[in-house]
Design a protein around this motif. Sequence first.
Motif, mmCIF file in Angstrom:
data_model
loop_
_atom_site.group_PDB
_atom_site.id
_atom_site.type_symbol
_atom_site.label_atom_id
_atom_site.label_comp_id
_atom_site.label_asym_id
_atom_site.label_seq_id
_atom_site.Cartn_x
_atom_site.Cartn_y
_atom_site.Cartn_z
ATOM 1 N N GLN A 99 0.795 -1.221 0.000
ATOM 2 C CA GLN A 99 0.000 0.000 0.000
ATOM 3 C C GLN A 99 0.830 1.274 0.000
ATOM 4 N N HIS A 100 2.133 1.137 -0.132
ATOM 5 C CA HIS A 100 2.999 2.313 -0.212
ATOM 6 C C HIS A 100 4.364 1.908 -0.737
ATOM 7 N N ILE A 101 5.178 2.897 -1.042
ATOM 8 C CA ILE A 101 6.568 2.626 -1.403
ATOM 9 C C ILE A 101 7.489 3.514 -0.575
ATOM 10 N N ASN A 102 8.721 3.055 -0.398
ATOM 11 C CA ASN A 102 9.770 3.839 0.234
ATOM 12 C C ASN A 102 10.882 4.031 -0.789
ATOM 13 N N ILE A 103 11.392 5.246 -0.905
ATOM 14 C CA ILE A 103 12.457 5.529 -1.864
ATOM 15 C C ILE A 103 13.617 6.198 -1.136
ATOM 16 N N GLY A 104 14.837 5.777 -1.471
ATOM 17 C CA GLY A 104 16.014 6.358 -0.840
ATOM 18 C C GLY A 104 17.150 6.555 -1.816
ATOM 19 N N TYR A 118 6.533 5.795 3.093
ATOM 20 C CA TYR A 118 5.066 5.768 3.081
ATOM 21 C C TYR A 118 4.478 6.639 1.960
ATOM 22 N N ILE A 119 5.054 6.571 0.778
ATOM 23 C CA ILE A 119 4.468 7.243 -0.384
ATOM 24 C C ILE A 119 3.277 6.402 -0.837
ATOM 25 N N PRO A 120 2.062 6.934 -0.848
ATOM 26 C CA PRO A 120 0.878 6.128 -1.179
ATOM 27 C C PRO A 120 1.001 5.442 -2.545
ATOM 28 N N TYR A 121 0.688 4.146 -2.559
ATOM 29 C CA TYR A 121 0.778 3.361 -3.804
ATOM 30 C C TYR A 121 0.070 2.033 -3.591
ATOM 31 N N GLN A 122 -0.667 1.575 -4.588
ATOM 32 C CA GLN A 122 -1.340 0.285 -4.523
ATOM 33 C C GLN A 122 -0.637 -0.698 -5.449
ATOM 34 N N LEU A 123 -0.066 -1.762 -4.878
ATOM 35 C CA LEU A 123 0.623 -2.770 -5.685
ATOM 36 C C LEU A 123 -0.408 -3.710 -6.309
ATOM 37 N N ILE A 124 -0.666 -3.485 -7.588
ATOM 38 C CA ILE A 124 -1.607 -4.300 -8.362
ATOM 39 C C ILE A 124 -0.867 -4.761 -9.617
ATOM 40 N N ASN A 125 -1.124 -5.977 -10.026
ATOM 41 C CA ASN A 125 -0.394 -6.518 -11.169
ATOM 42 C C ASN A 125 -1.030 -6.089 -12.492
ATOM 43 N N ASN A 126 -0.909 -4.800 -12.802
ATOM 44 C CA ASN A 126 -1.370 -4.320 -14.102
ATOM 45 C C ASN A 126 -0.449 -3.205 -14.589
ATOM 46 N N LYS A 127 -0.624 -2.815 -15.844
ATOM 47 C CA LYS A 127 0.279 -1.839 -16.454
ATOM 48 C C LYS A 127 0.121 -0.454 -15.828
ATOM 49 N N ASP A 128 -1.093 -0.108 -15.423
ATOM 50 C CA ASP A 128 -1.299 1.205 -14.800
ATOM 51 C C ASP A 128 -0.474 1.332 -13.522
ATOM 52 N N ALA A 129 -0.458 0.264 -12.718
ATOM 53 C CA ALA A 129 0.308 0.298 -11.466
ATOM 54 C C ALA A 129 1.805 0.377 -11.751
ATOM 55 N N LEU A 130 2.248 -0.290 -12.809
ATOM 56 C CA LEU A 130 3.665 -0.233 -13.163
ATOM 57 C C LEU A 130 4.080 1.182 -13.546
ATOM 58 N N TYR A 131 3.287 1.835 -14.373
ATOM 59 C CA TYR A 131 3.663 3.169 -14.823
ATOM 60 C C TYR A 131 3.422 4.230 -13.747
ATOM 61 N N GLU A 132 2.535 3.948 -12.809
ATOM 62 C CA GLU A 132 2.394 4.829 -11.654
ATOM 63 C C GLU A 132 3.646 4.734 -10.778
ATOM 64 N N LEU A 133 4.184 3.528 -10.664
ATOM 65 C CA LEU A 133 5.433 3.340 -9.922
ATOM 66 C C LEU A 133 6.552 4.149 -10.576
ATOM 67 N N CYS A 134 6.642 4.086 -11.885
ATOM 68 C CA CYS A 134 7.669 4.853 -12.613
ATOM 69 C C CYS A 134 7.474 6.358 -12.401
ATOM 70 N N ARG A 135 6.224 6.791 -12.390
ATOM 71 C CA ARG A 135 5.943 8.215 -12.197
ATOM 72 C C ARG A 135 6.414 8.687 -10.822
ATOM 73 N N LEU A 136 6.178 7.876 -9.808
ATOM 74 C CA LEU A 136 6.584 8.241 -8.452
ATOM 75 C C LEU A 136 8.105 8.292 -8.321
ATOM 76 N N ILE A 137 8.780 7.387 -9.015
ATOM 77 C CA ILE A 137 10.246 7.392 -8.985
ATOM 78 C C ILE A 137 10.779 8.652 -9.669
ATOM 79 N N LYS A 138 10.215 9.003 -10.809
ATOM 80 C CA LYS A 138 10.637 10.213 -11.525
ATOM 81 C C LYS A 138 10.397 11.463 -10.676
ATOM 82 N N GLU A 139 9.274 11.471 -9.971
ATOM 83 C CA GLU A 139 8.947 12.611 -9.107
ATOM 84 C C GLU A 139 9.959 12.740 -7.980
#
Length: 405
Positions: A99-104, A118-139
């Motif tokens: 339900q979240h990610i930690n980045i360091g 505790y960056i809000p994120y829902q781990l779901i096995n679909n393409k939207d969740a994958l690209y949301e993960l990429c967006r959060l990393i870029k941010e």
Amino acid sequence: MITTFEAQNEQLSGMAYKNISVKKIIISYLAEKGHATIADLCREMNLSIPKVTTSVTMLITEGVVKDFGKVGSTGGRRPNIYGLVPDSGFFLGVDVKHQHINIGLIDLQKVIIKITKYIPYQLINNKDALYELCRLIKEFIYNTSIPKYKILGLGINLSGRINHETGYSYNFFNFYEDPLSTILEKELGIKTMVENDSRAMAYGEFSAGVVKEEEDVLFLNLDYGIGMGIMLNKKLYYGKSGFAGELGHVPLLNNEIICQCGKKGCLETEASGQGLIRMFKTRVEAGSTTTIDKNKLGQLQVQDIIRAANNDDVLSIELLAKMGEILGRGIAMLINIFNPELIVLGGLLAETGEYIQLPIKSAVNKYSLSLMNNDTKLKLSKLGEEAGVIGSCLLIRNKLLEHSS
């Protein structure tokens, strides 16, 4: 710095390849040892002083290595000592939870520059969740104000079966022919390594946490599932296929509950976060009382049960104790097999403290051989929520700076 690492992946030959190789070994040696003289580097690489001096001078020009001046000597001319410039390169780590990610971010000298939890994120096995993960990393990268070219590598942790060598994830985001590491590299433009979350957490704890001089250590990730990282002779153990440590899928229980792996009786069906939620709902539906609002059972999370236990909710405390007893049997089995020096408890459920620790210790004493458990220490994680992100940073750093002469 980027030139040095990118060039080693190109088709180089002759002198060009040798120059890159020498520079990489110098960087790796300094990353491991901290500082060195030209004489130290010559002995390490069995090369001449002029050759090593030329390579060091090139690295100084590139801003990777710094001359720290003269070092004390017993006689003769004092040699200069050299070390890495910490902010000439960085390594990024991402720990993906349900339900979240930690980045360091760490620098070349393993100093933590920034951790955001505790960056809000829902781990779901679909393409939207994958690209949301990429967006959060870029941010995150954008908000660090560090030029992306200085980020040499990215480590990402996911639960489930991961082959860190090939970059394939077999439980999440496996809907492309290319390995997940390649997909992420193309999207983010950074060299990427994918690792199992429990193993990365274990490595973080081994490297910067509660582990001190111990050489044989087991780390248990007690979360929605049960994972394990294994350190033997101070090295991570992966097994033949890279999947070692699947403690949660050992069939220790005599039940008809189908695990997420498709089999019955797995340890994590009753001794994990998801098992705790299922047992809690079953007991409430059967009439047990609780301080948790029954109208919220549909959105019940492990944190809700932990919070209730800390507020003296009897049902929550009872179920945690039951889970601890089951876990203790599993840990007793590990002690009998591995005879480790230390077992570290980490993950969300480890935060329940004595509610789960005491029944674990009681079961360990009951089910393991006393000659073995007397020599095995049981401790809680020191890094807690930061274990995975620190581990992923260090693992990608090690991979890129691997010292191979």
